[in-house]
Design a protein around this motif. Structure first.
Motif, PDB file in Angstrom:
ATOM      1  N   ALA A  48      60.540 -35.503  69.903  1.00 14.28           N
ATOM      2  CA  ALA A  48      59.594 -34.771  70.740  1.00 14.28           C
ATOM      3  C   ALA A  48      58.146 -35.111  70.396  1.00 14.28           C
ATOM      4  CB  ALA A  48      59.829 -33.269  70.592  1.00 14.28           C
ATOM      5  N   VAL A  49      57.853 -35.308  69.111  1.00 14.75           N
ATOM      6  CA  VAL A  49      56.479 -35.511  68.658  1.00 14.75           C
ATOM      7  C   VAL A  49      56.011 -36.944  68.865  1.00 14.75           C
ATOM      8  CG1 VAL A  49      54.988 -35.531  66.610  1.00 14.75           C
ATOM      9  CG2 VAL A  49      56.534 -33.607  67.006  1.00 14.75           C
ATOM     10  N   LEU A  50      56.855 -37.910  68.564  1.00 19.05           N
ATOM     11  CA  LEU A  50      56.408 -39.305  68.539  1.00 19.05           C
ATOM     12  C   LEU A  50      55.844 -39.797  69.867  1.00 19.05           C
ATOM     13  CD1 LEU A  50      59.111 -40.996  66.284  1.00 19.05           C
ATOM     14  CD2 LEU A  50      56.786 -40.310  65.669  1.00 19.05           C
ATOM     15  N   PRO A  51      56.443 -39.463  71.029  1.00 22.31           N
ATOM     16  CA  PRO A  51      55.864 -39.972  72.271  1.00 22.31           C
ATOM     17  C   PRO A  51      54.447 -39.466  72.537  1.00 22.31           C
ATOM     18  CG  PRO A  51      58.126 -39.242  72.622  1.00 22.31           C
ATOM     19  CD  PRO A  51      57.728 -38.765  71.257  1.00 22.31           C
ATOM     20  N   GLN A  52      54.086 -38.322  71.943  1.00 25.54           N
ATOM     21  CA  GLN A  52      52.772 -37.729  72.178  1.00 25.54           C
ATOM     22  C   GLN A  52      51.737 -38.129  71.131  1.00 25.54           C
ATOM     23  OE1 GLN A  52      52.169 -35.901  74.938  1.00 25.54           O
ATOM     24  NE2 GLN A  52      54.280 -36.378  75.514  1.00 25.54           N
ATOM     25  N   ALA A  53      52.164 -38.763  70.049  1.00 22.81           N
ATOM     26  CA  ALA A  53      51.277 -38.988  68.901  1.00 22.81           C
ATOM     27  C   ALA A  53      50.230 -40.052  69.216  1.00 22.81           C
ATOM     28  CB  ALA A  53      52.097 -39.387  67.687  1.00 22.81           C
ATOM     29  N   GLN A  54      48.961 -39.646  69.160  1.00 14.74           N
ATOM     30  CA  GLN A  54      47.832 -40.559  69.307  1.00 14.74           C
ATOM     31  C   GLN A  54      47.288 -41.000  67.952  1.00 14.74           C
ATOM     32  OE1 GLN A  54      47.103 -41.421  72.574  1.00 14.74           O
ATOM     33  NE2 GLN A  54      48.935 -40.159  72.903  1.00 14.74           N
ATOM     34  N   VAL A  55      47.831 -40.453  66.890  1.00 15.25           N
ATOM     35  CA  VAL A  55      47.446 -40.780  65.525  1.00 15.25           C
ATOM     36  C   VAL A  55      48.729 -41.103  64.755  1.00 15.25           C
ATOM     37  CG1 VAL A  55      45.413 -39.284  65.601  1.00 15.25           C
ATOM     38  CG2 VAL A  55      47.591 -38.371  64.771  1.00 15.25           C
ATOM     39  N   PRO A  56      48.625 -41.722  63.576  1.00 12.44           N
ATOM     40  CA  PRO A  56      49.841 -42.021  62.817  1.00 12.44           C
ATOM     41  C   PRO A  56      50.637 -40.759  62.464  1.00 12.44           C
ATOM     42  CG  PRO A  56      47.991 -43.290  61.963  1.00 12.44           C
ATOM     43  CD  PRO A  56      47.422 -42.304  62.946  1.00 12.44           C
ATOM     44  N   VAL A  57      51.916 -40.954  62.272  1.00  7.79           N
ATOM     45  CA  VAL A  57      52.803 -39.922  61.723  1.00  7.79           C
ATOM     46  C   VAL A  57      53.274 -40.485  60.391  1.00  7.79           C
ATOM     47  CG1 VAL A  57      54.863 -38.516  62.114  1.00  7.79           C
ATOM     48  CG2 VAL A  57      53.479 -39.265  64.064  1.00  7.79           C
ATOM     49  N   TRP A  58      52.533 -40.147  59.343  1.00  2.91           N
ATOM     50  CA  TRP A  58      52.699 -40.813  58.050  1.00  2.91           C
ATOM     51  C   TRP A  58      53.863 -40.250  57.242  1.00  2.91           C
ATOM     52  CZ3 TRP A  58      50.412 -45.155  58.073  1.00  2.91           C
ATOM     53  CH2 TRP A  58      49.089 -45.336  58.474  1.00  2.91           C
ATOM     54  N   LEU A  59      54.524 -41.152  56.545  1.00  2.00           N
ATOM     55  CA  LEU A  59      55.568 -40.775  55.597  1.00  2.00           C
ATOM     56  C   LEU A  59      55.485 -41.731  54.412  1.00  2.00           C
ATOM     57  CD1 LEU A  59      58.150 -38.935  55.185  1.00  2.00           C
ATOM     58  CD2 LEU A  59      59.461 -40.936  55.958  1.00  2.00           C
ATOM     59  N   PRO A  60      55.404 -41.223  53.174  1.00  2.00           N
ATOM     60  CA  PRO A  60      55.492 -42.129  52.026  1.00  2.00           C
ATOM     61  C   PRO A  60      56.854 -42.817  52.041  1.00  2.00           C
ATOM     62  CG  PRO A  60      54.816 -39.925  51.345  1.00  2.00           C
ATOM     63  CD  PRO A  60      55.267 -39.817  52.762  1.00  2.00           C
ATOM     64  N   TRP A  61      56.831 -44.134  51.858  1.00  2.00           N
ATOM     65  CA  TRP A  61      58.112 -44.835  51.841  1.00  2.00           C
ATOM     66  C   TRP A  61      58.052 -45.988  50.860  1.00  2.00           C
ATOM     67  CZ3 TRP A  61      62.291 -42.645  53.323  1.00  2.00           C
ATOM     68  CH2 TRP A  61      63.481 -43.376  53.349  1.00  2.00           C
ATOM     69  N   PRO A  62      58.945 -45.969  49.873  1.00  2.00           N
ATOM     70  CA  PRO A  62      60.013 -44.978  49.696  1.00  2.00           C
ATOM     71  C   PRO A  62      59.478 -43.618  49.248  1.00  2.00           C
ATOM     72  CG  PRO A  62      59.943 -46.458  47.824  1.00  2.00           C
ATOM     73  CD  PRO A  62      58.962 -47.008  48.820  1.00  2.00           C
ATOM     74  N   LEU A  63      60.229 -42.572  49.592  1.00  2.00           N
ATOM     75  CA  LEU A  63      59.894 -41.236  49.121  1.00  2.00           C
ATOM     76  C   LEU A  63      60.114 -41.144  47.611  1.00  2.00           C
ATOM     77  CD1 LEU A  63      61.565 -39.014  51.861  1.00  2.00           C
ATOM     78  CD2 LEU A  63      59.135 -38.999  51.296  1.00  2.00           C
ATOM     79  N   PRO A  64      59.343 -40.289  46.920  1.00  2.00           N
ATOM     80  CA  PRO A  64      59.665 -40.032  45.513  1.00  2.00           C
ATOM     81  C   PRO A  64      61.103 -39.527  45.377  1.00  2.00           C
ATOM     82  CG  PRO A  64      57.519 -39.109  46.084  1.00  2.00           C
ATOM     83  CD  PRO A  64      58.157 -39.544  47.365  1.00  2.00           C
ATOM     84  N   GLY A  65      61.719 -39.769  44.239  1.00  2.00           N
ATOM     85  CA  GLY A  65      63.107 -39.406  44.034  1.00  2.00           C
ATOM     86  C   GLY A  65      63.380 -37.930  44.263  1.00  2.00           C
ATOM     87  N   GLY A  66      64.383 -37.629  45.089  1.00  2.00           N
ATOM     88  CA  GLY A  66      64.769 -36.250  45.360  1.00  2.00           C
ATOM     89  C   GLY A  66      63.955 -35.553  46.435  1.00  2.00           C
ATOM     90  N   TRP A  67      62.992 -36.227  47.053  1.00  2.34           N
ATOM     91  CA  TRP A  67      62.137 -35.598  48.052  1.00  2.34           C
ATOM     92  C   TRP A  67      62.719 -35.755  49.458  1.00  2.34           C
ATOM     93  CZ3 TRP A  67      57.000 -33.378  47.892  1.00  2.34           C
ATOM     94  CH2 TRP A  67      56.618 -33.020  46.594  1.00  2.34           C
ATOM     95  N   VAL A  68      62.461 -34.731  50.312  1.00  2.00           N
ATOM     96  CA  VAL A  68      62.960 -34.718  51.683  1.00  2.00           C
ATOM     97  C   VAL A  68      61.861 -34.218  52.616  1.00  2.00           C
ATOM     98  CG1 VAL A  68      65.377 -34.373  51.053  1.00  2.00           C
ATOM     99  CG2 VAL A  68      63.896 -32.374  51.357  1.00  2.00           C
ATOM    100  N   VAL A  69      61.992 -34.524  53.886  1.00  3.46           N
ATOM    101  CA  VAL A  69      61.062 -34.046  54.909  1.00  3.46           C
ATOM    102  C   VAL A  69      61.430 -32.618  55.282  1.00  3.46           C
ATOM    103  CG1 VAL A  69      60.232 -34.405  57.273  1.00  3.46           C
ATOM    104  CG2 VAL A  69      60.654 -36.371  55.774  1.00  3.46           C
ATOM    105  N   THR A  70      60.412 -31.729  55.315  1.00  2.00           N
ATOM    106  CA  THR A  70      60.687 -30.305  55.501  1.00  2.00           C
ATOM    107  C   THR A  70      59.949 -29.670  56.673  1.00  2.00           C
ATOM    108  OG1 THR A  70      58.983 -29.827  53.851  1.00  2.00           O
ATOM    109  CG2 THR A  70      61.254 -29.951  53.072  1.00  2.00           C
ATOM    110  N   GLY A  71      59.297 -30.454  57.503  1.00  2.00           N
ATOM    111  CA  GLY A  71      58.648 -29.866  58.671  1.00  2.00           C
ATOM    112  C   GLY A  71      57.588 -30.768  59.259  1.00  2.00           C
ATOM    113  N   PHE A  72      57.168 -30.411  60.473  1.00  2.50           N
ATOM    114  CA  PHE A  72      56.135 -31.152  61.183  1.00  2.50           C
ATOM    115  C   PHE A  72      55.192 -30.147  61.845  1.00  2.50           C
ATOM    116  CE2 PHE A  72      59.969 -33.760  61.265  1.00  2.50           C
ATOM    117  CZ  PHE A  72      59.499 -35.007  60.864  1.00  2.50           C
TER     118      PHE A  72
END
Length: 221
Positions: A48-72
């Motif tokens: 739902a969000v990506l088609p509307q995004a005019q700015v980056p949708v950043w994610l550290p990659w790789p994520l630190p060990g044990g980390w998960v995405v928890t919201g937008f």
């Protein structure tokens, strides 16, 4: 139930565009882009969000060990698209317990990153980038500089510029900011909408930090 749009700088409710203006209006900050509230951590939310995004949708990659995405969260409407995006993550704090991180990309003047960092105003402030950067992250072969900001003792915040937008990284608690040393590169999730490699981030429970900071209005000016 979908939350009502609010001011990204203070959390007040905003008035929708009318006959005389195409902008949403905050009683304290005037014309603003509306914050659409916290969205659940799921692939459906990304779709739902990506088609509307005019700015980056950043994610550290790789994520630190044990980390998960928890919201937008995102700021904007159907007319403007998303002029700011926030991606929340949770995982082990290096000193024990659970830490949280929110990465914000936004156009100048939006104010979401400053609000999460606990700063007044809408941007990092004059002179925040004096001196050498405190950290660097890479994207698409380029280094992006970040400076550690002077914020409250309950969090740590870094800010810089990336792809002509503000980049904020806000950690809670402050000790969790030690992870900045482990975050070397970012991925812009918008590449998923442009035919990039099939990819699904690891999702966890909704972020208490993002929900707490954005669900309650701030009645200060």
């Amino acid at each position: 139930m979908k939350p009502e749009p609010s001011c990204p700088r203070c959390g007040r409710g905003v008035q929708p565009p009318g006959l005389w203006t195409s902008a949403w209006q905050c009683d304290a900050h005037g014309p603003v882009a509306p914050l659409q509230g916290v969205r659940a951590p799921s692939l459906a939310t990304l779709e739902a969000v990506l088609p509307q995004a005019q700015v980056p949708v950043w994610l550290p990659w790789p994520l630190p060990g044990g980390w998960v995405v928890t919201g937008f969260a995102d700021v904007g409407d159907e007319r403007t698209g998303a002029l700011a995006t926030a991606v929340a993550m949770s995982g082990p704090n290096p000193l024990g317990g659970v830490g949280e991180l929110v990465i914000v990309a936004e156009d100048p003047g939006i104010g979401l990153g400053a609000r999460l960092a606990g700063l007044e105003g809408s941007d990092p402030g004059v002179g925040f980038d004096k001196g050498p950067p405190d950290a660097k992250v890479r994207f698409d072969g380029h280094e992006m500089a970040l400076w550690n900001l002077d914020v409250g003792c309950d969090r740590a915040a870094y800010a810089g510029e990336a792809l002509a937008h503000w980049l904020w990284m806000v950690f809670a608690s402050a000790d969790t900011g030690m992870l900045m040393g482990e975050i070397n590169a970012l991925r812009d999730l918008r590449d998923l909408r442009d035919g990039g490699i099939t990819f699904e981030p690891p999702f966890g429970a909704p972020s208490p930090f993002l929900e707490r900071m954005l669900s309650q209005g701030d009645t200060s000016a």
